[in-house]
Design a protein around this motif. Structure first.
Motif, PDB file in Angstrom:
ATOM      1  N   SER A 192       0.827  -1.205   0.000  1.00  0.00           N
ATOM      2  CA  SER A 192       0.000   0.000   0.000  1.00  0.00           C
ATOM      3  C   SER A 192       0.865   1.261   0.000  1.00  0.00           C
ATOM      4  CB  SER A 192      -0.924  -0.014   1.217  1.00  0.00           C
ATOM      5  OG  SER A 192      -1.682   1.154   1.285  1.00  0.00           O
ATOM      6  N   LEU A 193       1.896   1.272   0.846  1.00  0.00           N
ATOM      7  CA  LEU A 193       2.825   2.405   0.881  1.00  0.00           C
ATOM      8  C   LEU A 193       3.537   2.567  -0.453  1.00  0.00           C
ATOM      9  CD1 LEU A 193       4.449   1.881   4.384  1.00  0.00           C
ATOM     10  CD2 LEU A 193       3.103   3.859   3.676  1.00  0.00           C
ATOM     11  N   TYR A 194       3.955   1.436  -1.016  1.00  0.00           N
ATOM     12  CA  TYR A 194       4.653   1.468  -2.303  1.00  0.00           C
ATOM     13  C   TYR A 194       3.773   2.122  -3.368  1.00  0.00           C
ATOM     14  CZ  TYR A 194       6.915   0.139  -6.597  1.00  0.00           C
ATOM     15  OH  TYR A 194       7.511   0.199  -7.837  1.00  0.00           O
ATOM     16  N   MET A 195       2.524   1.701  -3.447  1.00  0.00           N
ATOM     17  CA  MET A 195       1.621   2.251  -4.457  1.00  0.00           C
ATOM     18  C   MET A 195       1.421   3.753  -4.259  1.00  0.00           C
ATOM     19  SD  MET A 195       1.104  -0.053  -6.553  1.00  0.00           S
ATOM     20  CE  MET A 195       1.356  -1.802  -6.655  1.00  0.00           C
ATOM     21  N   ASP A 196       1.399   4.205  -3.006  1.00  0.00           N
ATOM     22  CA  ASP A 196       1.219   5.625  -2.716  1.00  0.00           C
ATOM     23  C   ASP A 196       2.482   6.450  -2.947  1.00  0.00           C
ATOM     24  OD1 ASP A 196      -1.401   5.146  -1.978  1.00  0.00           O
ATOM     25  OD2 ASP A 196      -0.986   5.161   0.183  1.00  0.00           O
ATOM     26  N   ALA A 197       3.642   5.909  -2.574  1.00  0.00           N
ATOM     27  CA  ALA A 197       4.863   6.717  -2.555  1.00  0.00           C
ATOM     28  C   ALA A 197       5.862   6.412  -3.666  1.00  0.00           C
ATOM     29  CB  ALA A 197       5.561   6.545  -1.199  1.00  0.00           C
ATOM     30  N   CYS A 198       5.834   5.210  -4.221  1.00  0.00           N
ATOM     31  CA  CYS A 198       6.914   4.785  -5.108  1.00  0.00           C
ATOM     32  C   CYS A 198       6.495   4.477  -6.541  1.00  0.00           C
ATOM     33  CB  CYS A 198       7.601   3.542  -4.539  1.00  0.00           C
ATOM     34  SG  CYS A 198       8.057   3.669  -2.797  1.00  0.00           S
ATOM     35  N   ALA A 199       5.264   4.024  -6.713  1.00  0.00           N
ATOM     36  CA  ALA A 199       4.823   3.537  -8.022  1.00  0.00           C
ATOM     37  C   ALA A 199       4.818   4.616  -9.099  1.00  0.00           C
ATOM     38  CB  ALA A 199       3.438   2.907  -7.923  1.00  0.00           C
ATOM     39  N   SER A 200       4.686   5.860  -8.733  1.00  0.00           N
ATOM     40  CA  SER A 200       4.667   6.911  -9.751  1.00  0.00           C
ATOM     41  C   SER A 200       5.989   6.998 -10.503  1.00  0.00           C
ATOM     42  CB  SER A 200       4.317   8.265  -9.135  1.00  0.00           C
ATOM     43  OG  SER A 200       5.247   8.617  -8.146  1.00  0.00           O
ATOM     44  N   CYS A 201       7.076   6.620  -9.859  1.00  0.00           N
ATOM     45  CA  CYS A 201       8.381   6.603 -10.532  1.00  0.00           C
ATOM     46  C   CYS A 201       8.798   5.186 -10.924  1.00  0.00           C
ATOM     47  CB  CYS A 201       9.459   7.207  -9.635  1.00  0.00           C
ATOM     48  SG  CYS A 201       9.220   8.973  -9.319  1.00  0.00           S
ATOM     49  N   HIS A 202       8.671   4.247  -9.996  1.00  0.00           N
ATOM     50  CA  HIS A 202       9.162   2.885 -10.216  1.00  0.00           C
ATOM     51  C   HIS A 202       8.154   1.981 -10.917  1.00  0.00           C
ATOM     52  CE1 HIS A 202      12.909   3.420  -8.011  1.00  0.00           C
ATOM     53  NE2 HIS A 202      12.219   4.136  -7.144  1.00  0.00           N
ATOM     54  N   GLY A 203       6.916   2.427 -11.050  1.00  0.00           N
ATOM     55  CA  GLY A 203       5.880   1.636 -11.697  1.00  0.00           C
ATOM     56  C   GLY A 203       5.189   0.707 -10.723  1.00  0.00           C
ATOM     57  N   ALA A 204       3.942   0.363 -11.019  1.00  0.00           N
ATOM     58  CA  ALA A 204       3.158  -0.504 -10.133  1.00  0.00           C
ATOM     59  C   ALA A 204       3.817  -1.857  -9.946  1.00  0.00           C
ATOM     60  CB  ALA A 204       1.742  -0.661 -10.679  1.00  0.00           C
ATOM     61  N   ALA A 205       4.496  -2.354 -10.961  1.00  0.00           N
ATOM     62  CA  ALA A 205       5.167  -3.658 -10.873  1.00  0.00           C
ATOM     63  C   ALA A 205       6.607  -3.540 -10.371  1.00  0.00           C
ATOM     64  CB  ALA A 205       5.154  -4.353 -12.236  1.00  0.00           C
ATOM     65  N   GLY A 206       7.097  -2.321 -10.150  1.00  0.00           N
ATOM     66  CA  GLY A 206       8.445  -2.124  -9.625  1.00  0.00           C
ATOM     67  C   GLY A 206       9.550  -2.216 -10.648  1.00  0.00           C
ATOM     68  N   MET A 207       9.185  -2.177 -11.923  1.00  0.00           N
ATOM     69  CA  MET A 207      10.191  -2.387 -12.974  1.00  0.00           C
ATOM     70  C   MET A 207      10.809  -1.093 -13.508  1.00  0.00           C
ATOM     71  SD  MET A 207       8.561  -5.548 -15.026  1.00  0.00           S
ATOM     72  CE  MET A 207       8.346  -7.121 -14.241  1.00  0.00           C
ATOM     73  N   GLY A 208      10.536   0.022 -12.845  1.00  0.00           N
ATOM     74  CA  GLY A 208      11.164   1.284 -13.240  1.00  0.00           C
ATOM     75  C   GLY A 208      10.448   2.026 -14.341  1.00  0.00           C
ATOM     76  N   ALA A 209       9.208   1.658 -14.602  1.00  0.00           N
ATOM     77  CA  ALA A 209       8.476   2.247 -15.724  1.00  0.00           C
ATOM     78  C   ALA A 209       7.229   2.989 -15.254  1.00  0.00           C
ATOM     79  CB  ALA A 209       8.096   1.155 -16.724  1.00  0.00           C
ATOM     80  N   GLY A 210       7.351   3.758 -14.176  1.00  0.00           N
ATOM     81  CA  GLY A 210       6.216   4.536 -13.691  1.00  0.00           C
ATOM     82  C   GLY A 210       5.944   5.731 -14.586  1.00  0.00           C
ATOM     83  N   PRO A 211       4.787   6.341 -14.442  1.00  0.00           N
ATOM     84  CA  PRO A 211       4.422   7.474 -15.304  1.00  0.00           C
ATOM     85  C   PRO A 211       5.357   8.676 -15.200  1.00  0.00           C
ATOM     86  CG  PRO A 211       2.759   7.118 -13.594  1.00  0.00           C
ATOM     87  CD  PRO A 211       3.728   5.996 -13.509  1.00  0.00           C
ATOM     88  N   LEU A 212       6.081   8.812 -14.110  1.00  0.00           N
ATOM     89  CA  LEU A 212       7.012   9.937 -13.968  1.00  0.00           C
ATOM     90  C   LEU A 212       8.446   9.587 -14.355  1.00  0.00           C
ATOM     91  CD1 LEU A 212       5.783  11.521 -10.611  1.00  0.00           C
ATOM     92  CD2 LEU A 212       5.190  12.168 -12.955  1.00  0.00           C
ATOM     93  N   ALA A 213       8.720   8.315 -14.625  1.00  0.00           N
ATOM     94  CA  ALA A 213      10.089   7.871 -14.915  1.00  0.00           C
ATOM     95  C   ALA A 213      10.697   8.611 -16.098  1.00  0.00           C
ATOM     96  CB  ALA A 213      10.120   6.364 -15.156  1.00  0.00           C
ATOM     97  N   GLU A 214       9.903   8.890 -17.092  1.00  0.00           N
ATOM     98  CA  GLU A 214      10.443   9.556 -18.282  1.00  0.00           C
ATOM     99  C   GLU A 214      10.900  10.988 -18.005  1.00  0.00           C
ATOM    100  OE1 GLU A 214       7.361  11.027 -21.281  1.00  0.00           O
ATOM    101  OE2 GLU A 214       6.183   9.584 -20.107  1.00  0.00           O
ATOM    102  N   TYR A 215      10.457  11.557 -16.898  1.00  0.00           N
ATOM    103  CA  TYR A 215      10.834  12.929 -16.570  1.00  0.00           C
ATOM    104  C   TYR A 215      12.060  13.014 -15.661  1.00  0.00           C
ATOM    105  CZ  TYR A 215       6.218  13.701 -18.456  1.00  0.00           C
ATOM    106  OH  TYR A 215       5.117  13.716 -19.281  1.00  0.00           O
ATOM    107  N   MET A 216      12.569  11.867 -15.231  1.00  0.00           N
ATOM    108  CA  MET A 216      13.727  11.836 -14.346  1.00  0.00           C
ATOM    109  C   MET A 216      15.015  12.016 -15.145  1.00  0.00           C
ATOM    110  SD  MET A 216      12.524  11.326 -11.350  1.00  0.00           S
ATOM    111  CE  MET A 216      10.761  11.507 -11.199  1.00  0.00           C
ATOM    112  N   THR A 217      15.976  12.691 -14.543  1.00  0.00           N
ATOM    113  CA  THR A 217      17.263  12.865 -15.203  1.00  0.00           C
ATOM    114  C   THR A 217      18.184  11.671 -14.946  1.00  0.00           C
ATOM    115  OG1 THR A 217      18.105  14.120 -13.325  1.00  0.00           O
ATOM    116  CG2 THR A 217      17.145  15.379 -15.149  1.00  0.00           C
TER     117      THR A 217
END
Length: 134
Positions: A29-54
């Motif tokens: 639950s914490l992961y989905m709230d705090a981490c999934a936007s960058c790391h993706g729901a499955a944790g593979m690094g493909a979250g919706p914000l990943a493309e905006y990271m440097t």
């Protein structure tokens, strides 16, 4: 008031971690709230914000593979916490230890809020351990 809150928080956090399965549920639950936007729901690094990271957003399902088959629990905890000098992704990774502690510092005081923060960080680490690929 603070003492009662600290005792109640410690008891709740302690009871929440009776089994690692419970910690994993909390961690998911914490992961989905705090981490999934960058790391993706499955944790593979493909979250919706990943493309905006440097910096590259890592695949969190391969932490054990990259560590000779052993989940690097302490490194994961320190990276999530962010207050110990180990910083994930350069400076883009939020300092979750500080954030989690701030959530309850007014009600729980310095020690109670630290227990709260560490409980959340440990739950996240247990969850990440549970999603490792073979």
């Amino acid at each position: 008031m603070r003492f009662a809150f600290v005792l109640t928080s410690a008891a709740l956090i302690g009871s929440a971690f009776v089994t690692s399965a419970t910690a994993q549920d909390t961690g998911e639950s914490l992961y989905m709230d705090a981490c999934a936007s960058c790391h993706g729901a499955a944790g593979m690094g493909a979250g919706p914000l990943a493309e905006y990271m440097t910096a590259d957003v890592p695949n969190l399902t391969q932490l054990s593979q990259r560590n000779d088959g052993v989940f690097p629990m302490l490194d994961v905890i320190q990276t999530i916490d962010g207050r110990t000098g180990i910083r994930g992704h350069g400076s883009e990774m939020p300092v979750w230890g500080r954030q989690f502690k701030a959530e309850t510092i007014d009600d729980a005081g310095i020690y109670g809020s630290e227990v709260y923060a560490r409980g959340k960080i440990l739950s996240l680490a247990y969850y990440l351990e549970s999603i490792q690929e073979d």
